[in-house]
Design an enzyme around this catalytic site. Structure first.
Site, PDB file in Angstrom:
ATOM      1  N   SER A 171       7.929  -2.890 -19.440  1.00 32.46           N
ATOM      2  CA  SER A 171       7.542  -1.567 -19.935  1.00 32.46           C
ATOM      3  C   SER A 171       8.213  -1.264 -21.263  1.00 32.46           C
ATOM      4  O   SER A 171       9.331  -1.726 -21.534  1.00 32.46           O
ATOM      5  CB  SER A 171       7.984  -0.524 -18.907  1.00 32.46           C
ATOM      6  OG  SER A 171       7.913   0.775 -19.430  1.00 32.46           O
ATOM      7  N   LEU A 203       0.819  -1.230   0.000  1.00 31.33           N
ATOM      8  CA  LEU A 203       0.000   0.000   0.000  1.00 31.33           C
ATOM      9  C   LEU A 203       0.849   1.274   0.000  1.00 31.33           C
ATOM     10  O   LEU A 203       0.369   2.331   0.394  1.00 31.33           O
ATOM     11  CB  LEU A 203      -1.005   0.004   1.159  1.00 31.33           C
ATOM     12  CG  LEU A 203      -2.066  -1.116   1.112  1.00 31.33           C
ATOM     13  CD1 LEU A 203      -3.051  -0.990   2.276  1.00 31.33           C
ATOM     14  CD2 LEU A 203      -2.849  -1.084  -0.221  1.00 31.33           C
ATOM     15  N   LYS A 239      13.560  -2.733 -15.122  1.00 27.30           N
ATOM     16  CA  LYS A 239      12.691  -3.677 -15.841  1.00 27.30           C
ATOM     17  C   LYS A 239      13.536  -4.597 -16.731  1.00 27.30           C
ATOM     18  O   LYS A 239      13.301  -5.803 -16.819  1.00 27.30           O
ATOM     19  CB  LYS A 239      11.660  -2.910 -16.686  1.00 27.30           C
ATOM     20  CG  LYS A 239      10.635  -2.146 -15.858  1.00 27.30           C
ATOM     21  CD  LYS A 239       9.708  -3.109 -15.140  1.00 27.30           C
ATOM     22  CE  LYS A 239       8.768  -2.413 -14.190  1.00 27.30           C
ATOM     23  NZ  LYS A 239       7.928  -3.344 -13.426  1.00 27.30           N
ATOM     24  N   TYR A 246      14.465   3.529 -14.060  1.00 26.62           N
ATOM     25  CA  TYR A 246      13.226   2.741 -14.039  1.00 26.62           C
ATOM     26  C   TYR A 246      13.263   1.681 -15.145  1.00 26.62           C
ATOM     27  O   TYR A 246      13.060   0.484 -14.897  1.00 26.62           O
ATOM     28  CB  TYR A 246      12.006   3.667 -14.206  1.00 26.62           C
ATOM     29  CG  TYR A 246      10.757   2.942 -14.623  1.00 26.62           C
ATOM     30  CD1 TYR A 246      10.096   2.106 -13.727  1.00 26.62           C
ATOM     31  CD2 TYR A 246      10.253   3.061 -15.918  1.00 26.62           C
ATOM     32  CE1 TYR A 246       8.960   1.415 -14.117  1.00 26.62           C
ATOM     33  CE2 TYR A 246       9.116   2.380 -16.307  1.00 26.62           C
ATOM     34  CZ  TYR A 246       8.482   1.557 -15.404  1.00 26.62           C
ATOM     35  OH  TYR A 246       7.369   0.866 -15.794  1.00 26.62           O
TER      36      TYR A 246
HETATM   37  C1  UD1 Z   1       6.327   7.575 -18.812  1.00 28.82           C
HETATM   38  C2  UD1 Z   1       7.726   7.124 -18.525  1.00 28.82           C
HETATM   39  C3  UD1 Z   1       7.837   5.664 -18.866  1.00 28.82           C
HETATM   40  C4  UD1 Z   1       6.808   4.863 -18.084  1.00 28.82           C
HETATM   41  C5  UD1 Z   1       5.418   5.400 -18.388  1.00 28.82           C
HETATM   42  C6  UD1 Z   1       4.369   4.715 -17.526  1.00 28.82           C
HETATM   43  C7  UD1 Z   1       9.193   9.061 -18.799  1.00 28.82           C
HETATM   44  C8  UD1 Z   1      10.248   9.693 -19.655  1.00 28.82           C
HETATM   45  N1  UD1 Z   1       8.673   7.920 -19.280  1.00 28.82           N
HETATM   46  O1  UD1 Z   1       6.092   7.459 -20.216  1.00 28.82           O
HETATM   47  O2  UD1 Z   1       9.137   5.220 -18.526  1.00 28.82           O
HETATM   48  O3  UD1 Z   1       6.864   3.499 -18.453  1.00 28.82           O
HETATM   49  O4  UD1 Z   1       5.386   6.789 -18.096  1.00 28.82           O
HETATM   50  O5  UD1 Z   1       4.413   5.152 -16.221  1.00 28.82           O
HETATM   51  O6  UD1 Z   1       8.855   9.555 -17.747  1.00 28.82           O
HETATM   52  N2  UD1 Z   1       3.235  15.218 -21.150  1.00 28.82           N
HETATM   53  C9  UD1 Z   1       2.959  16.563 -21.109  1.00 28.82           C
HETATM   54  N3  UD1 Z   1       2.614  17.113 -19.897  1.00 28.82           N
HETATM   55  C10 UD1 Z   1       2.536  16.381 -18.742  1.00 28.82           C
HETATM   56  C11 UD1 Z   1       2.813  14.996 -18.806  1.00 28.82           C
HETATM   57  C12 UD1 Z   1       3.172  14.447 -20.024  1.00 28.82           C
HETATM   58  O7  UD1 Z   1       3.022  17.261 -22.113  1.00 28.82           O
HETATM   59  O8  UD1 Z   1       2.234  16.951 -17.668  1.00 28.82           O
HETATM   60  C13 UD1 Z   1       3.560  14.592 -22.452  1.00 28.82           C
HETATM   61  C14 UD1 Z   1       4.921  13.919 -22.508  1.00 28.82           C
HETATM   62  O9  UD1 Z   1       5.891  14.830 -22.936  1.00 28.82           O
HETATM   63  C15 UD1 Z   1       4.663  12.793 -23.506  1.00 28.82           C
HETATM   64  C16 UD1 Z   1       3.210  12.413 -23.265  1.00 28.82           C
HETATM   65  O10 UD1 Z   1       2.611  13.548 -22.634  1.00 28.82           O
HETATM   66  O11 UD1 Z   1       4.786  13.261 -24.822  1.00 28.82           O
HETATM   67  C17 UD1 Z   1       3.037  11.205 -22.367  1.00 28.82           C
HETATM   68  O12 UD1 Z   1       3.772  11.398 -21.174  1.00 28.82           O
HETATM   69  P1  UD1 Z   1       3.651  10.410 -19.914  1.00 28.82           P
HETATM   70  O13 UD1 Z   1       2.228  10.166 -19.611  1.00 28.82           O
HETATM   71  O14 UD1 Z   1       4.508  10.985 -18.817  1.00 28.82           O
HETATM   72  O15 UD1 Z   1       4.230   9.045 -20.431  1.00 28.82           O
HETATM   73  P2  UD1 Z   1       5.656   8.695 -21.071  1.00 28.82           P
HETATM   74  O16 UD1 Z   1       6.626   9.779 -20.873  1.00 28.82           O
HETATM   75  O17 UD1 Z   1       5.430   8.230 -22.469  1.00 28.82           O
END
Ligand code: UD1
Length: 324
Positions: free
Chosen positions: A115, A33, A143, A139
């Site tokens: 992942s 948790l 994995k 991270y």
């Molecule tokens: C992230 C992790 C990845 C992990 C996955 C699941 C990183 C670099 N990668 O993937 O290792 O397996 O989460 O937990 O952290 N974005 C915004 N604003 C935000 C958040 C995200 O613009 O506040 C954009 C990011 O730049 C990206 C997309 O949204 O283009 C998705 O982001 P996110 O949801 O954080 O996932 P990943 O980065 O793909």
């Protein structure tokens, strides 16, 4: 068949538990948790409060179990850069403790939550399982380390494993049974939902100058119920087949802007957004090829269209006064 789900109180784990119960499996959950919520664990599952780092807790949880779905892990890539030891300890040491206990107790079926982070910067798209692995944060390294150990050490110890490489998990149970949202999320979809329900002021768009169709980052979002179904198929497959590794994605990419536009439509909220700098380590575009999961398991994404992803999330995140 009795299945142990470690991390079964977590975001993805609680959905896997529901799917197993719905399909008639007996389920036991082991969760400390630290991230998950006990309220998200369906009452039909037995719940053990404990840690995969404890041999004694693993022994109690593994009693009478036929297969293990191992989802207990930390997953914030950014945090893993600041505190790699936390990730090594839980994601690597904890997993090895669990696997060694399984070997000693003669339990051999193991489904591992891996992942897309194992791939690092994409060299070609869509990413299939033959794509080189080269994680760019601790991270992803944790994995990959377990993937290697499964191949190098545990096959010879009799473990038969399914490694599932998730792309971007999103959405909530279609029937609204998982009620407690994640604590302090970093991923795009929950952040957008919090900006929609007013628990945060706005969202930051991390860069609008990528070489993508609208300049914002493109990702492959996969509904958690689709992910959950793949775990049940994997358990079933391992009963009569050898170990395997597959991607799980929708094979479709959506940009940050497309997500925001759809979220504004579905929530009917303005969702203020601000363009900020690119986030370190973010590739422009990540899209899976899940052909192998389709041919091996007969699995395909069925709930991962943008409307379903966002509307099932909004069911959980929308403020109580919006429930009219
Ligand atoms: C992230 C992790 C990845 C992990 C996955 C699941 C990183 C670099 N990668 O993937 O290792 O397996 O989460 O937990 O952290 N974005 C915004 N604003 C935000 C958040 C995200 O613009 O506040 C954009 C990011 O730049 C990206 C997309 O949204 O283009 C998705 O982001 P996110 O949801 O954080 O996932 P990943 O980065 O793909």
């Amino acid at each position: 068949m009795k299945i142990l789900v470690t991390g079964g109180a977590g975001y993805i784990g609680s959905h896997v538990v529901l799917e197993l119960l719905d399909q008639g499996y007996e389920v036991v959950v082991l969760d400390d948790l630290s991230m998950g919520a006990k309220e998200n664990v369906d009452d039909r599952a037995a719940f053990i409060l404990g840690s995969i780092l404890s041999r004694a807790d693993n022994e109690i949880a593994l009693k009478g179990v036929d297969a293990v779905i191992h989802m207990a892990a930390f997953k914030a890539a950014g945090e893993s850069v600041e505190n790699p030891e936390k990730y090594t300890r839980n994601n690597v040491d904890g997993t090895l403790t669990l696997l060694n206990t399984m070997v000693d107790l003669g339990i051999h079926k193991f489904v591992f939550s891996s992942s897309a982070a194992v791939y690092g910067e994409p060299q070609y798209l869509p990413i299939d399982e033959k794509h080189p692995v080269n994680p760019i944060n601790p991270y992803g390294e944790t994995k990959l380390k377990i993937e290697y150990q499964l191949e190098k050490e545990f096959i010879s110890k009799g473990i038969c494993f399914a490694t599932l490489r998730y792309f971007n998990a999103a959405g909530y149970d279609i029937n609204g049974r998982v009620r407690i949202p994640e604590n302090e999320p970093n991923n795009l979809l929950p952040v957008v939902m919090e900006a929609a329900n007013g628990s945060r002021n706005m969202i930051e768009i991390f860069g609008d100058d990528y070489e993508t169709r609208d300049g914002t980052g493109v990702r492959d979002y996969i509904h958690v119920t689709d992910l959950a179904k793949a775990h049940i198929l994997a358990v079933h497959y391992l009963r009569s087949h050898p170990s395997f590794t597959v991607n799980l994605g929708s094979d479709v990419g959506y940009s940050v802007t497309e997500i925001l536009d759809t979220a504004r439509k579905i929530t009917e909220k303005p969702i203020p957004a601000n363009i900020s700098a690119r986030r370190a380590g973010d590739p422009p575009k990540l899209v899976a090829s899940s052909e192998k999961a389709k041919s091996l398991l007969g699995w395909k994404a069925e709930h991962s269209d943008l409307e379903t992803l966002i509307s099932t999330m909004w069911d959980i995140y929308r403020p109580a006064e919006a429930l009219v």
